[in-house]
Design a protein around this motif. Structure first.
Motif, PDB file in Angstrom:
ATOM      1  N   VAL A  39       8.416  -6.835 -16.943  1.00 29.41           N
ATOM      2  CA  VAL A  39       8.998  -7.689 -15.915  1.00 29.41           C
ATOM      3  C   VAL A  39       9.610  -6.796 -14.830  1.00 29.41           C
ATOM      4  N   ASP A  40       9.330  -7.148 -13.558  1.00 30.03           N
ATOM      5  CA  ASP A  40       9.885  -6.413 -12.408  1.00 30.03           C
ATOM      6  C   ASP A  40      11.253  -7.028 -12.090  1.00 30.03           C
ATOM      7  N   TRP A  41      12.321  -6.323 -12.459  1.00 31.16           N
ATOM      8  CA  TRP A  41      13.664  -6.847 -12.325  1.00 31.16           C
ATOM      9  C   TRP A  41      14.249  -6.681 -10.928  1.00 31.16           C
ATOM     10  N   ALA A  42      13.902  -5.609 -10.238  1.00 26.77           N
ATOM     11  CA  ALA A  42      14.481  -5.365  -8.907  1.00 26.77           C
ATOM     12  C   ALA A  42      13.669  -4.282  -8.201  1.00 26.77           C
ATOM     13  N   THR A  43      13.857  -4.230  -6.882  1.00 25.03           N
ATOM     14  CA  THR A  43      13.252  -3.154  -6.086  1.00 25.03           C
ATOM     15  C   THR A  43      14.357  -2.526  -5.255  1.00 25.03           C
ATOM     16  N   ILE A  44      14.516  -1.230  -5.401  1.00 21.71           N
ATOM     17  CA  ILE A  44      15.542  -0.477  -4.675  1.00 21.71           C
ATOM     18  C   ILE A  44      14.825   0.446  -3.682  1.00 21.71           C
ATOM     19  N   THR A  45      15.300   0.445  -2.430  1.00 19.30           N
ATOM     20  CA  THR A  45      14.668   1.307  -1.423  1.00 19.30           C
ATOM     21  C   THR A  45      15.540   2.518  -1.144  1.00 19.30           C
ATOM     22  N   SER A  46      14.879   3.606  -0.793  1.00 14.34           N
ATOM     23  CA  SER A  46      15.560   4.819  -0.355  1.00 14.34           C
ATOM     24  C   SER A  46      14.757   5.416   0.794  1.00 14.34           C
ATOM     25  N   THR A  47      15.447   6.030   1.744  1.00 16.53           N
ATOM     26  CA  THR A  47      14.810   6.599   2.936  1.00 16.53           C
ATOM     27  C   THR A  47      15.045   8.098   2.962  1.00 16.53           C
ATOM     28  N   ARG A  48      13.983   8.842   3.268  1.00 12.70           N
ATOM     29  CA  ARG A  48      14.038  10.303   3.323  1.00 12.70           C
ATOM     30  C   ARG A  48      13.358  10.779   4.606  1.00 12.70           C
ATOM     31  N   THR A  68      10.214   5.498   3.730  1.00 13.65           N
ATOM     32  CA  THR A  68      11.007   4.598   2.900  1.00 13.65           C
ATOM     33  C   THR A  68      10.208   4.314   1.635  1.00 13.65           C
ATOM     34  N   LEU A  69      10.842   4.567   0.502  1.00 12.38           N
ATOM     35  CA  LEU A  69      10.205   4.408  -0.804  1.00 12.38           C
ATOM     36  C   LEU A  69      10.825   3.208  -1.512  1.00 12.38           C
ATOM     37  N   GLY A  70       9.971   2.335  -1.996  1.00 10.41           N
ATOM     38  CA  GLY A  70      10.429   1.154  -2.739  1.00 10.41           C
ATOM     39  C   GLY A  70      10.205   1.379  -4.224  1.00 10.41           C
ATOM     40  N   THR A  71      11.297   1.505  -4.962  1.00 10.43           N
ATOM     41  CA  THR A  71      11.232   1.794  -6.398  1.00 10.43           C
ATOM     42  C   THR A  71      11.534   0.521  -7.179  1.00 10.43           C
ATOM     43  N   HIS A  72      10.588   0.146  -8.018  1.00  2.00           N
ATOM     44  CA  HIS A  72      10.733  -1.060  -8.849  1.00  2.00           C
ATOM     45  C   HIS A  72      11.359  -0.687 -10.201  1.00  2.00           C
ATOM     46  N   ILE A  73      12.230  -1.553 -10.667  1.00  2.75           N
ATOM     47  CA  ILE A  73      12.823  -1.389 -12.000  1.00  2.75           C
ATOM     48  C   ILE A  73      12.065  -2.333 -12.924  1.00  2.75           C
ATOM     49  N   ILE A  74      11.381  -1.730 -13.882  1.00  2.00           N
ATOM     50  CA  ILE A  74      10.483  -2.481 -14.760  1.00  2.00           C
ATOM     51  C   ILE A  74      11.102  -2.567 -16.166  1.00  2.00           C
ATOM     52  N   GLY A  75      11.154  -3.792 -16.701  1.00  4.90           N
ATOM     53  CA  GLY A  75      11.706  -4.023 -18.048  1.00  4.90           C
ATOM     54  C   GLY A  75      10.706  -3.631 -19.134  1.00  4.90           C
ATOM     55  N   ALA A  76      11.176  -3.703 -20.392  1.00  9.30           N
ATOM     56  CA  ALA A  76      10.376  -3.308 -21.548  1.00  9.30           C
ATOM     57  C   ALA A  76       9.121  -4.161 -21.695  1.00  9.30           C
ATOM     58  N   HIS A 106      12.091   1.386 -17.207  1.00  9.10           N
ATOM     59  CA  HIS A 106      11.726   2.581 -16.430  1.00  9.10           C
ATOM     60  C   HIS A 106      11.598   2.210 -14.948  1.00  9.10           C
ATOM     61  N   VAL A 107      11.357   3.209 -14.117  1.00 12.51           N
ATOM     62  CA  VAL A 107      11.195   2.971 -12.669  1.00 12.51           C
ATOM     63  C   VAL A 107       9.753   3.329 -12.269  1.00 12.51           C
ATOM     64  N   GLU A 108       9.274   2.632 -11.230  1.00 11.60           N
ATOM     65  CA  GLU A 108       7.955   2.909 -10.634  1.00 11.60           C
ATOM     66  C   GLU A 108       8.073   2.771  -9.120  1.00 11.60           C
ATOM     67  N   THR A 109       7.843   3.851  -8.407  1.00 11.05           N
ATOM     68  CA  THR A 109       7.862   3.800  -6.944  1.00 11.05           C
ATOM     69  C   THR A 109       6.467   3.404  -6.489  1.00 11.05           C
ATOM     70  N   ARG A 110       6.371   2.218  -5.918  1.00 13.61           N
ATOM     71  CA  ARG A 110       5.068   1.666  -5.535  1.00 13.61           C
ATOM     72  C   ARG A 110       4.916   1.444  -4.034  1.00 13.61           C
ATOM     73  N   ILE A 111       6.032   1.262  -3.349  1.00 15.33           N
ATOM     74  CA  ILE A 111       5.979   0.888  -1.931  1.00 15.33           C
ATOM     75  C   ILE A 111       6.327   2.099  -1.070  1.00 15.33           C
ATOM     76  N   VAL A 112       5.491   2.323  -0.073  1.00 15.89           N
ATOM     77  CA  VAL A 112       5.732   3.408   0.878  1.00 15.89           C
ATOM     78  C   VAL A 112       5.564   2.854   2.275  1.00 15.89           C
ATOM     79  N   THR A 113       6.572   3.016   3.100  1.00 15.78           N
ATOM     80  CA  THR A 113       6.446   2.721   4.532  1.00 15.78           C
ATOM     81  C   THR A 113       6.939   3.945   5.291  1.00 15.78           C
ATOM     82  N   VAL A 114       6.306   4.203   6.431  1.00 12.55           N
ATOM     83  CA  VAL A 114       6.615   5.402   7.205  1.00 12.55           C
ATOM     84  C   VAL A 114       6.875   5.003   8.639  1.00 12.55           C
TER      85      VAL A 114
END
Length: 185
Positions: A135-144, A124-132, A174-182
């Motif tokens: 500022v960290d506006w949101a974190t969206i997760t996706s599982t692969r 599971t990857l946690g992708t942060h949406i970072i403002g100009a 822009h986006v930054e994937t910072r969180i990883v859980t397995v």
């Protein structure tokens, strides 16, 4: 049954004794003496044994052999201990930009330090949406799915393209994937 001493004299006559008249001792009148006087009992068979013959009265009774008191080594090989379960460790994500600001490529390294292979699992990857302004506006997760199998003692890695909805990342963000859980089995 007549008991016969080993020296051959009749039972009840002490060794080398004779009666008052020089004949056999009292209680054995009319009984022959000497080697011809030896009587044998009929053959005796032991219970549980077959065969014929006389047993000496001073011979020990036959019996089953006693078990060996010393412990014996088991005849089967020593049991083997079960293999240790899989133990998966992973690295921090390595990010690479793509031509779309709402996507990036993420590579994560894996190492199995356990005793069995990792056969299935998800990341599971946690992708942060970072403002100009950072500022960290949101974190969206996706599982692969994990790149399996990961053998015991081996290393591996997986690379995934992670995207969020394009409308979530306006121009200048822009986006930054910072969180990883397995999760694995």
């Amino acid at each position: 049954m007549t008991l016969v001493p080993l020296d051959g004299s009749p039972a009840g006559t002490p060794h080398g004794s004779a009666g008052a008249d020089g004949g056999p001792a009292a209680g054995t009148a009319g009984a022959p003496s000497g080697p011809a006087a030896t009587t044998t009992s009929p053959p005796v068979a032991s219970p549980g044994h077959s065969g014929t013959g006389n047993r000496r009265s001073d011979a020990p009774e036959p019996h089953a052999p006693e078990p060996d008191p010393s412990p014996s080594a088991p005849s089967s090989p020593a049991p083997t201990s079960p293999a240790a379960p899989a133990d998966l460790a992973w690295s921090a994500p390595v990010r690479e930009a793509t031509d779309k600001r709402w996507c990036e490529k993420v590579t994560v390294g894996f190492r199995n330090t356990g005793g069995t292979a990792v056969r299935s699992g998800t990341i599971t990857l946690g992708t942060h949406i970072i403002g100009a302004l950072g500022v960290d506006w949101a974190t969206i997760t996706s599982t692969r799915p994990l790149p399996v199998p990961v053998a015991p003692g081996s290393r591996g890695s997986g690379t995934w393209t992670v995207c969020v909805d394009d409308w979530r990342v306006p121009l200048g963000m822009h986006v930054e994937t910072r969180i990883v859980t397995v999760d694995w089995s």
